[in-house]
Design a protein around this motif. Structure first.
Motif, short mmCIF file in Angstrom:
data_model
loop_
_atom_site.label_atom_id
_atom_site.label_comp_id
_atom_site.label_asym_id
_atom_site.label_seq_id
_atom_site.Cartn_x
_atom_site.Cartn_y
_atom_site.Cartn_z
N LEU A 600 0.80 -1.18 -0.15
CA LEU A 600 0.04 0.12 -0.16
C LEU A 600 1.10 1.31 -0.07
O LEU A 600 1.87 1.35 0.81
CB LEU A 600 -0.83 -0.17 1.25
CG LEU A 600 -1.49 1.47 1.48
CD1 LEU A 600 -2.63 1.84 0.26
CD2 LEU A 600 -2.12 1.41 2.94
N TYR A 601 0.70 2.18 -0.99
CA TYR A 601 1.45 3.27 -1.07
C TYR A 601 0.30 4.42 -0.62
O TYR A 601 -0.66 4.47 -1.36
CB TYR A 601 2.21 3.74 -2.45
CG TYR A 601 2.99 2.55 -2.72
CD1 TYR A 601 4.40 2.54 -2.41
CD2 TYR A 601 2.61 1.39 -3.55
CE1 TYR A 601 5.22 1.62 -2.88
CE2 TYR A 601 3.45 0.52 -3.93
CZ TYR A 601 4.77 0.90 -3.65
OH TYR A 601 5.60 -0.35 -4.07
N PHE A 602 0.51 5.46 -0.10
CA PHE A 602 -0.18 6.62 0.04
C PHE A 602 0.55 7.94 0.47
O PHE A 602 1.61 7.87 0.83
CB PHE A 602 -1.36 6.45 1.23
CG PHE A 602 -0.99 6.83 2.54
CD1 PHE A 602 -1.37 8.03 3.21
CD2 PHE A 602 -0.30 5.78 3.33
CE1 PHE A 602 -0.88 8.37 4.46
CE2 PHE A 602 0.19 5.99 4.57
CZ PHE A 602 -0.53 7.31 5.23
N LYS A 603 -0.03 9.01 -0.28
CA LYS A 603 0.64 10.25 0.10
C LYS A 603 0.11 10.90 1.65
O LYS A 603 -0.98 10.92 1.96
CB LYS A 603 0.26 11.39 -0.92
CG LYS A 603 0.80 12.68 -0.63
CD LYS A 603 0.22 13.81 -1.76
CE LYS A 603 -0.80 14.22 -1.24
NZ LYS A 603 -0.60 15.22 -0.07
N ASP A 604 0.98 11.17 2.43
CA ASP A 604 0.72 11.87 3.62
C ASP A 604 0.59 13.33 3.64
O ASP A 604 0.55 13.91 2.42
CB ASP A 604 1.57 11.36 4.94
CG ASP A 604 3.10 12.13 4.54
OD1 ASP A 604 3.31 12.89 3.67
OD2 ASP A 604 4.00 11.67 5.19
N LYS A 605 0.25 14.04 4.73
CA LYS A 605 -0.21 15.32 4.65
C LYS A 605 1.09 16.27 4.15
O LYS A 605 0.91 17.45 3.75
CB LYS A 605 -0.62 15.97 5.79
CG LYS A 605 -2.00 15.25 6.30
CD LYS A 605 -2.70 15.65 7.46
CE LYS A 605 -3.94 15.30 7.65
NZ LYS A 605 -5.08 15.25 6.74
N GLY A 606 2.30 15.71 4.52
CA GLY A 606 3.41 16.51 4.08
C GLY A 606 3.71 16.13 2.61
O GLY A 606 2.77 16.01 1.64
N ASN A 607 5.11 16.00 2.26
CA ASN A 607 5.61 15.78 0.85
C ASN A 607 6.15 14.45 0.74
O ASN A 607 7.12 14.23 -0.09
CB ASN A 607 6.49 16.80 0.43
CG ASN A 607 5.89 18.14 0.16
OD1 ASN A 607 4.87 18.36 -0.19
ND2 ASN A 607 6.57 19.41 0.40
N ASN A 608 5.49 13.64 1.42
CA ASN A 608 6.08 12.14 1.69
C ASN A 608 5.26 11.13 0.84
O ASN A 608 3.86 11.32 1.00
CB ASN A 608 6.43 11.79 3.07
CG ASN A 608 7.20 12.79 3.85
OD1 ASN A 608 8.35 13.30 3.21
ND2 ASN A 608 7.03 13.07 4.97
#
Length: 616
Positions: A600-608
């Motif tokens: 599972l890949y997801f974008k967090d609230k930062g730039n990660n």
């Protein structure tokens, strides 16, 4: 594509079965970027593509670092991507008035073609991918030594990223259609003629006086070359001598409609054309309205061997050459078979329901499944082998499989689940209706060791082998926004179920026999074998990935809503028990699921971008 959308992320979680699973909130890998992550797409090779403020980035499974960053591609939008199916190549399409074109090998993490770096002035005016040679053909003005520009066609080997040759052409005679390769020859359709070049030397071998051909088709076996000219709503076909370039059909054969399918046979050149109806030709094409015509052209004269084209009453979307004739199915319903002499092989065309999803040869005949009926047909007569078709309510969501252990076909539709004996023709409704919640119908069916598994986006039900329900779970979707992202992202996801469904719907399991019917594992084994034969590291890496499909055949993944946001759960297909759960504390996440490698890949609230290993 509708079916692909329906069957991606198939299974929901059995929420009450919380024994034996653990919840994860800490990612196994994290990837930081300087710019904002704007979108994520999972490529079928297993490479996650991400558009960041600094580059087009790629991440491979189990990688501690970002696999590649292509800084020249900082502002790529999703709509600029064009995937070449079954390959590691992604074409970055032109945007705006500048025709800058780039091809990326997403496994190697390399740009294998860049029109700007290759000195094509303002990009290229046309481009074509040629398989199985894995060549890329472009047309435009190429900058030579001394800042001189020469019009020409460039041929690039995408496996190496190297220029093979540039074939010089006059500015008044640009390439106007799709070329083809025959041995060391490349045949290019131009505005004024068709020209054949030696790939190795670049020299012109011959010229044929055929203007504005829309595409070239070369037959490797018979060494024949055909050129097709589009004239308004019709097509003119020419045959060209592969050695001299002589037009063997100088008058051409004018046929009605626009070319849809071309099949080489030793009985003649088989062609399907589409004649679109309605006020808007574009909408007609999208809706599939209109009619198709079938032609068989004499290989010597080009004359139509059939006095009358068979009636189709719709657009042909299944077309197969048999030993004794041509078999075809129509999108609005109907199957017919015509002998090579133009006479019908059957007494009359077979009436079927619309949207034939499956056509497969079985020991007793031809099995077809449409939205309203299913039957097994005698290939010689076109009659029902057992004199009776299964009729059911119109079912846009329909799926089928073969239960090898019990030698039967299983079909799920609005009426429920049917079993069909392919040897006796007996059929029974073993499950009367399927009470899926959330206004869903089953979109998948699988014969497991302990029962029949029915699946949809938010429902999961295990039936006994006689159709009795063992357990059923429903959980509502995590919200329109999050679920919509799942569907959009999953369009490029090469899950086992999605790939085989797409293959089966588009094709015909000819001579495959019952054991391989709808077998996703066998499909991927065959795909992996074909990739492994390509002498290229990117294809061999893809082969390794799909050989691992067996390892994930017993698990499925689903996104669902929880109090803190959303959760992705790994589910055992046989028990419905949750094997793993990952909570994303974001009610509207940007994410991708790789259900082959189990990530599972997801974008967090930062730039990660965070990655969770679902196999742990």
């Amino acid at each position: 594509m509708r079916d692909l959308k329906k069957i991606v992320i198939l299974v929901t979680v059995m929420l009450l079965a919380h024994v034996g699973w653990s919840q994860k909130t800490t990612p196994d890998y994290q990837y930081a970027f300087d710019g904002q992550v704007k979108w994520l797409i999972l490529h079928e090779s297993g490479t996650l593509l991400a558009s960041t403020g600094e580059a087009l980035a790629g991440i491979r499974p189990n990688s501690h670092e970002v696999s590649f960053k292509l800084e020249r591609l900082k502002k790529v939008k999703e709509e600029n991507l064009e995937f070449v199916p079954g390959t590691p190549y992604v074409i970055i399409k032109p945007r705006g008035i500048f025709m800058h074109t780039v091809v990326v090998d997403v496994v190697k993490g390399k740009i294998v073609f860049d029109s700007k770096e290759e000195n094509w002035q303002n990009g290229v005016t046309s481009r074509y991918f040629l398989g199985p040679e894995m060549m890329f053909v472009v047309n435009g003005m190429h900058k030579e030594e001394g800042n001189k520009y020469t019009g020409g066609v460039g041929l690039y080997d995408l496996k190496t990223g190297k220029l093979v040759n540039i074939f010089e052409r006059k500015a008044t005679n640009p390439m106007v259609g799709e070329p083809d390769i025959l041995g060391d020859n490349i045949v290019i359709p131009g505005m004024k003629n068709v020209e054949c070049y030696s790939i190795s030397s670049g020299a012109v071998k011959w010229t044929a006086d055929i203007k504005n051909a829309s595409n070239i088709a070369a037959n490797e076996d018979s060494k024949e070359i055909y050129a097709f000219q589009t004239k308004g709503d019709n097509t003119v076909v020419h045959k060209i001598n592969a050695d001299t370039g002589a037009d063997m059909w100088p008058e051409g054969n004018k046929i009605k409609g626009v070319i849809s399918t071309v099949e080489f046979t030793d009985k003649g050149l088989a062609i399907v054309t589409n004649i679109l109806s309605g006020g808007s030709k574009l909408m007609s094409k999208l809706k599939g309205s209109g009619t198709s015509k079938v032609y068989l052209l004499d290989l010597n004269s080009g004359a139509d061997l059939w006095d009358k084209s068979p009636k189709t009453k719709g657009i042909i979307n299944h077309f197969y050459v048999e030993d004794d004739g041509i078999l075809f199915g129509v999108s609005d319903g109907g199957i017919n078979k015509i002998g090579f002499d133009g006479t019908p092989r059957w007494r009359k065309p077979l009436n079927t329901g619309p949207a034939i999803q499956i056509m497969a040869t079985v020991p007793t005949g031809l099995l077809y499944i449409s939205e309203t009926d299913a039957d097994i047909i005698d290939m010689s007569t076109g009659e029902s082998v057992f004199g009776k078709a299964i009729k059911y309510r119109n079912s846009e969501a329909i799926a089928s499989t073969y239960d090898k252990a019990r030698d039967r076909f299983l079909i799920t539709c609005k009426d429920g689940v049917y079993e069909v004996n392919g040897n006796t023709g007996e059929y029974n409704l073993i499950a009367n209706g399927t009470k899926f919640e959330g206004k869903e119908d089953p979109t998948g069916i699988e014969a497991r060791d302990n029962g029949i598994l029915l699946t949809a986006s938010q429902n999961l039900e295990m039936l006994g082998f006689q159709g009795d329900s063992n357990w059923h779970v429903y959980h509502r979707a995590p919200g329109k926004s999050a679920f919509g992202l799942a569907i959009v992202g999953a369009l490029t996801l090469a899950s086992a179920s999605a790939s085989i469904s797409h293959s089966a719907t588009a094709g015909y399991m000819k001579g495959a026999g019952v054991p391989s019917y709808n077998s996703s594992v066998q499909y991927h084994e065959q795909q992996a074998e074909s990739w492994a034969n390509v002498a290229d590291a990117g294809f061999q890496e893809m082969a390794k990935r799909f050989k691992a499909t067996k390892a994930t055949a017993n698990s499925a993944f689903i996104l669902t809503k929880v109090d803190d946001g959303v959760a992705l759960v790994k589910v055992d297909k046989d028990s419905g028990k949750t094997l793993n759960e990952i909570v994303i504390k974001d009610k509207d996440p940007m994410y991708e699921v790789d259900d082959i490698a189990g990530f599972l890949y997801f974008k967090d609230k930062g730039n990660n971008i965070s990655a969770f290993d679902l196999n742990k």
